[in-house]
Design a protein around this motif. Structure first.
Motif, PDB file in Angstrom:
ATOM      1  N   ILE A  33      39.168  25.236  12.876  1.00 42.13           N
ATOM      2  CA  ILE A  33      39.143  26.046  13.821  1.00 42.13           C
ATOM      3  C   ILE A  33      39.153  27.373  13.411  1.00 42.13           C
ATOM      4  O   ILE A  33      39.966  27.921  12.828  1.00 42.13           O
ATOM      5  CB  ILE A  33      40.136  25.860  14.704  1.00 42.13           C
ATOM      6  N   PRO A  34      37.868  28.287  13.449  1.00 41.37           N
ATOM      7  CA  PRO A  34      37.979  29.589  13.142  1.00 41.37           C
ATOM      8  C   PRO A  34      39.012  30.692  13.827  1.00 41.37           C
ATOM      9  O   PRO A  34      39.402  30.151  15.129  1.00 41.37           O
ATOM     10  CB  PRO A  34      36.665  30.370  13.106  1.00 41.37           C
ATOM     11  N   ILE A  35      39.622  31.408  13.179  1.00 42.76           N
ATOM     12  CA  ILE A  35      40.503  32.471  13.424  1.00 42.76           C
ATOM     13  C   ILE A  35      39.872  33.922  13.393  1.00 42.76           C
ATOM     14  O   ILE A  35      39.646  34.283  12.276  1.00 42.76           O
ATOM     15  CB  ILE A  35      41.932  32.334  12.746  1.00 42.76           C
ATOM     16  N   ASN A  36      39.777  34.393  14.398  1.00 40.51           N
ATOM     17  CA  ASN A  36      39.045  35.578  14.581  1.00 40.51           C
ATOM     18  C   ASN A  36      39.922  36.518  15.485  1.00 40.51           C
ATOM     19  O   ASN A  36      39.487  36.480  16.691  1.00 40.51           O
ATOM     20  CB  ASN A  36      37.680  35.540  14.819  1.00 40.51           C
ATOM     21  N   TRP A  37      40.647  37.313  15.103  1.00 42.18           N
ATOM     22  CA  TRP A  37      41.349  38.340  16.185  1.00 42.18           C
ATOM     23  C   TRP A  37      40.956  39.715  15.833  1.00 42.18           C
ATOM     24  O   TRP A  37      41.827  40.856  16.153  1.00 42.18           O
ATOM     25  CB  TRP A  37      42.959  38.288  16.053  1.00 42.18           C
ATOM     26  N   THR A  38      39.647  40.130  15.293  1.00 42.47           N
ATOM     27  CA  THR A  38      39.359  41.386  15.010  1.00 42.47           C
ATOM     28  C   THR A  38      39.173  42.339  16.124  1.00 42.47           C
ATOM     29  O   THR A  38      39.146  43.470  15.894  1.00 42.47           O
ATOM     30  CB  THR A  38      37.984  41.301  14.119  1.00 42.47           C
ATOM     31  N   ASP A  39      39.296  42.042  17.266  1.00 36.94           N
ATOM     32  CA  ASP A  39      39.199  42.839  18.427  1.00 36.94           C
ATOM     33  C   ASP A  39      40.406  43.097  18.726  1.00 36.94           C
ATOM     34  O   ASP A  39      40.703  44.062  19.670  1.00 36.94           O
ATOM     35  CB  ASP A  39      38.761  42.227  19.601  1.00 36.94           C
ATOM     36  N   SER A  40      41.605  42.931  18.121  1.00 31.11           N
ATOM     37  CA  SER A  40      43.027  43.151  18.390  1.00 31.11           C
ATOM     38  C   SER A  40      43.272  44.418  17.659  1.00 31.11           C
ATOM     39  O   SER A  40      43.241  44.677  16.591  1.00 31.11           O
ATOM     40  CB  SER A  40      44.030  42.136  17.979  1.00 31.11           C
ATOM     41  N   THR A  41      43.813  45.602  18.786  1.00 31.36           N
ATOM     42  CA  THR A  41      44.363  46.863  18.184  1.00 31.36           C
ATOM     43  C   THR A  41      45.719  47.198  18.666  1.00 31.36           C
ATOM     44  O   THR A  41      45.867  46.995  19.973  1.00 31.36           O
ATOM     45  CB  THR A  41      43.252  47.958  18.398  1.00 31.36           C
ATOM     46  N   TYR A  42      46.660  47.739  18.003  1.00 28.90           N
ATOM     47  CA  TYR A  42      47.975  47.778  18.409  1.00 28.90           C
ATOM     48  C   TYR A  42      48.250  49.273  18.054  1.00 28.90           C
ATOM     49  O   TYR A  42      48.144  49.919  17.293  1.00 28.90           O
ATOM     50  CB  TYR A  42      48.895  46.791  17.654  1.00 28.90           C
ATOM     51  N   SER A  43      49.191  49.772  19.217  1.00 24.46           N
ATOM     52  CA  SER A  43      49.623  51.294  19.010  1.00 24.46           C
ATOM     53  C   SER A  43      51.389  51.067  18.821  1.00 24.46           C
ATOM     54  O   SER A  43      52.056  50.474  19.723  1.00 24.46           O
ATOM     55  CB  SER A  43      49.470  51.804  20.364  1.00 24.46           C
ATOM     56  N   PHE A  44      51.703  51.496  17.749  1.00 24.32           N
ATOM     57  CA  PHE A  44      53.028  51.413  17.395  1.00 24.32           C
ATOM     58  C   PHE A  44      53.686  52.747  17.599  1.00 24.32           C
ATOM     59  O   PHE A  44      53.114  53.725  17.300  1.00 24.32           O
ATOM     60  CB  PHE A  44      53.120  50.894  16.184  1.00 24.32           C
ATOM     61  N   ASP A  45      55.013  52.903  18.054  1.00 24.01           N
ATOM     62  CA  ASP A  45      55.554  53.849  18.360  1.00 24.01           C
ATOM     63  C   ASP A  45      56.142  54.604  16.800  1.00 24.01           C
ATOM     64  O   ASP A  45      56.814  53.885  16.036  1.00 24.01           O
ATOM     65  CB  ASP A  45      56.891  53.755  19.049  1.00 24.01           C
ATOM     66  N   LYS A  46      55.560  55.867  16.640  1.00 22.99           N
ATOM     67  CA  LYS A  46      55.781  56.202  15.412  1.00 22.99           C
ATOM     68  C   LYS A  46      57.206  56.437  14.797  1.00 22.99           C
ATOM     69  O   LYS A  46      57.651  56.121  13.432  1.00 22.99           O
ATOM     70  CB  LYS A  46      54.923  57.651  14.820  1.00 22.99           C
ATOM     71  N   SER A  47      58.193  56.863  15.789  1.00 22.05           N
ATOM     72  CA  SER A  47      59.379  57.208  15.478  1.00 22.05           C
ATOM     73  C   SER A  47      60.249  56.132  15.173  1.00 22.05           C
ATOM     74  O   SER A  47      61.051  55.867  14.170  1.00 22.05           O
ATOM     75  CB  SER A  47      60.171  58.005  16.776  1.00 22.05           C
ATOM     76  N   GLU A  48      59.636  54.814  15.977  1.00 20.25           N
ATOM     77  CA  GLU A  48      60.435  53.574  15.688  1.00 20.25           C
ATOM     78  C   GLU A  48      59.965  53.032  14.314  1.00 20.25           C
ATOM     79  O   GLU A  48      60.937  52.353  13.569  1.00 20.25           O
ATOM     80  CB  GLU A  48      60.051  52.540  16.698  1.00 20.25           C
ATOM     81  N   ALA A  49      58.707  53.062  13.993  1.00 16.21           N
ATOM     82  CA  ALA A  49      58.206  52.844  12.692  1.00 16.21           C
ATOM     83  C   ALA A  49      58.976  53.328  11.501  1.00 16.21           C
ATOM     84  O   ALA A  49      59.091  52.747  10.465  1.00 16.21           O
ATOM     85  CB  ALA A  49      56.818  53.067  12.676  1.00 16.21           C
ATOM     86  N   LEU A  50      59.444  54.603  11.559  1.00 17.47           N
ATOM     87  CA  LEU A  50      60.290  55.128  10.776  1.00 17.47           C
ATOM     88  C   LEU A  50      61.809  54.929  10.547  1.00 17.47           C
ATOM     89  O   LEU A  50      62.421  55.376   9.674  1.00 17.47           O
ATOM     90  CB  LEU A  50      60.056  56.927  10.892  1.00 17.47           C
ATOM     91  N   THR A  51      62.097  53.968  11.330  1.00 20.13           N
ATOM     92  CA  THR A  51      63.413  53.629  11.300  1.00 20.13           C
ATOM     93  C   THR A  51      63.454  52.228  10.285  1.00 20.13           C
ATOM     94  O   THR A  51      62.489  51.620   9.917  1.00 20.13           O
ATOM     95  CB  THR A  51      64.039  53.122  12.670  1.00 20.13           C
ATOM     96  N   ILE A  52      64.693  51.801  10.270  1.00 14.90           N
ATOM     97  CA  ILE A  52      64.896  50.667   9.181  1.00 14.90           C
ATOM     98  C   ILE A  52      64.437  49.304   9.780  1.00 14.90           C
ATOM     99  O   ILE A  52      63.730  48.601   9.072  1.00 14.90           O
ATOM    100  CB  ILE A  52      66.468  50.543   9.014  1.00 14.90           C
ATOM    101  N   ASP A  53      64.558  49.151  10.874  1.00  7.05           N
ATOM    102  CA  ASP A  53      63.991  47.935  11.492  1.00  7.05           C
ATOM    103  C   ASP A  53      62.350  48.035  11.982  1.00  7.05           C
ATOM    104  O   ASP A  53      61.575  47.241  12.122  1.00  7.05           O
ATOM    105  CB  ASP A  53      64.611  47.582  12.873  1.00  7.05           C
ATOM    106  N   GLY A  54      61.976  49.248  11.826  1.00  6.81           N
ATOM    107  CA  GLY A  54      60.648  49.285  11.985  1.00  6.81           C
ATOM    108  C   GLY A  54      59.946  49.086  13.719  1.00  6.81           C
ATOM    109  O   GLY A  54      60.937  48.956  14.427  1.00  6.81           O
ATOM    110  N   ALA A  55      58.683  49.295  13.946  1.00  6.09           N
ATOM    111  CA  ALA A  55      58.089  49.042  15.250  1.00  6.09           C
ATOM    112  C   ALA A  55      57.524  47.707  15.303  1.00  6.09           C
ATOM    113  O   ALA A  55      56.582  47.360  14.455  1.00  6.09           O
ATOM    114  CB  ALA A  55      57.240  50.181  15.586  1.00  6.09           C
ATOM    115  N   SER A  56      57.731  46.626  16.299  1.00  8.29           N
ATOM    116  CA  SER A  56      57.376  45.601  16.315  1.00  8.29           C
ATOM    117  C   SER A  56      56.349  45.142  17.843  1.00  8.29           C
ATOM    118  O   SER A  56      56.999  45.955  18.733  1.00  8.29           O
ATOM    119  CB  SER A  56      58.455  44.602  16.240  1.00  8.29           C
ATOM    120  N   ILE A  57      55.406  44.565  17.770  1.00  5.35           N
ATOM    121  CA  ILE A  57      54.702  44.184  18.890  1.00  5.35           C
ATOM    122  C   ILE A  57      54.577  42.704  18.819  1.00  5.35           C
ATOM    123  O   ILE A  57      54.106  42.032  17.896  1.00  5.35           O
ATOM    124  CB  ILE A  57      53.449  44.966  18.995  1.00  5.35           C
TER     125      ILE A  57
END
Length: 219
Positions: free
Chosen positions: A164-188
């Motif tokens: 079964i090929p796995i191809n999710w190359t059309d997936s783009t995610y927007s992460f909150d930058k302020s959350e990404a700079l925290t210890i836990d990071g930003a998750s989707i």
């Protein structure tokens, strides 16, 4: 003191004009204004106090976590190392190639299933003051094998084996930058198995921190 002749006076005046021009105008300004400064035959570049394009402003990670709650179960993750370099006022995000692997084989006495696969991802994207838009570009392959128990032969009989090929190359995610700079990071999070959260799923987590080696007078 002997008087300077005309040629010596002109030479000293030209030298004075040259050093005054280099002092007050960068080389790029001189080069673009040769008609304005016709006495300049060559220019000396002045060092600028701005950040170059080779030092990352942010460093961090992008983690892929994938689970299956159905037989056969697994819980695996992989992490790409991230850097964000400021180029022309834009944060260019790039990541190393990471590979998530899983290989799980379970049975319930009647049926047996094995899932063996991998997912490669190499993140790219951009960051501004508010968000980081990231395209992980995940691609891979899974081999799914199913057996049934045969009471007569007391062995597992293979019913099918598919790739079964796995191809999710059309997936783009927007992460909150302020959350990404925290210890836990930003998750989707997302559903990756069977389209149901009960079957399992996955998540991308972006974590960033300011590079201690980054110095800029403009940022």
């Amino acid at each position: 003191m002997a008087k300077l002749n005309l040629s010596q006076q002109v030479g000293r005046l030209a030298t004075l004009l040259y050093f005054l021009t280099v002092l007050f105008f960068p080389a790029s300004t001189i080069a673009s204004n040769q008609e304005k400064f016709p006495w300049i035959l060559f220019s000396v570049p002045r060092f600028q106090s701005s950040q170059n394009d080779t030092t990352s402003k942010y460093i961090g990670t992008l983690n892929l976590h994938l689970t299956s709650n159905l037989m056969p179960t697994f819980d695996e993750s992989a992490t790409s190392d991230i850097q964000v370099i400021i180029t022309g006022g834009v944060g260019i995000l790039t990541g190393t190639t990471a590979t998530l692997r899983y290989d799980t084989d379970e049975n319930n006495g009647d049926g047996r299933i094995r899932r063996n696969g991998y997912i490669d991802f190499t993140p790219t994207g951009t960051c501004n003051d508010n968000v980081c838009v990231v395209a992980p570009m995940p691609m891979g392959l899974e081999t799914l094998t199913y057996w049934a128990w045969d009471d007569e032969t007391k062995t597992w009989l293979e019913f099918y084996n598919i790739n079964i090929p796995i191809n999710w190359t059309d997936s783009t995610y927007s992460f909150d930058k302020s959350e990404a700079l925290t210890i836990d990071g930003a998750s989707i999070g997302f559903n990756a198995v069977g389209g149901s959260e009960y079957a399992g799923g996955g998540s991308w987590t972006l974590h960033l921190t300011t590079n201690p080696n980054y110095k800029s007078s403009s940022d």
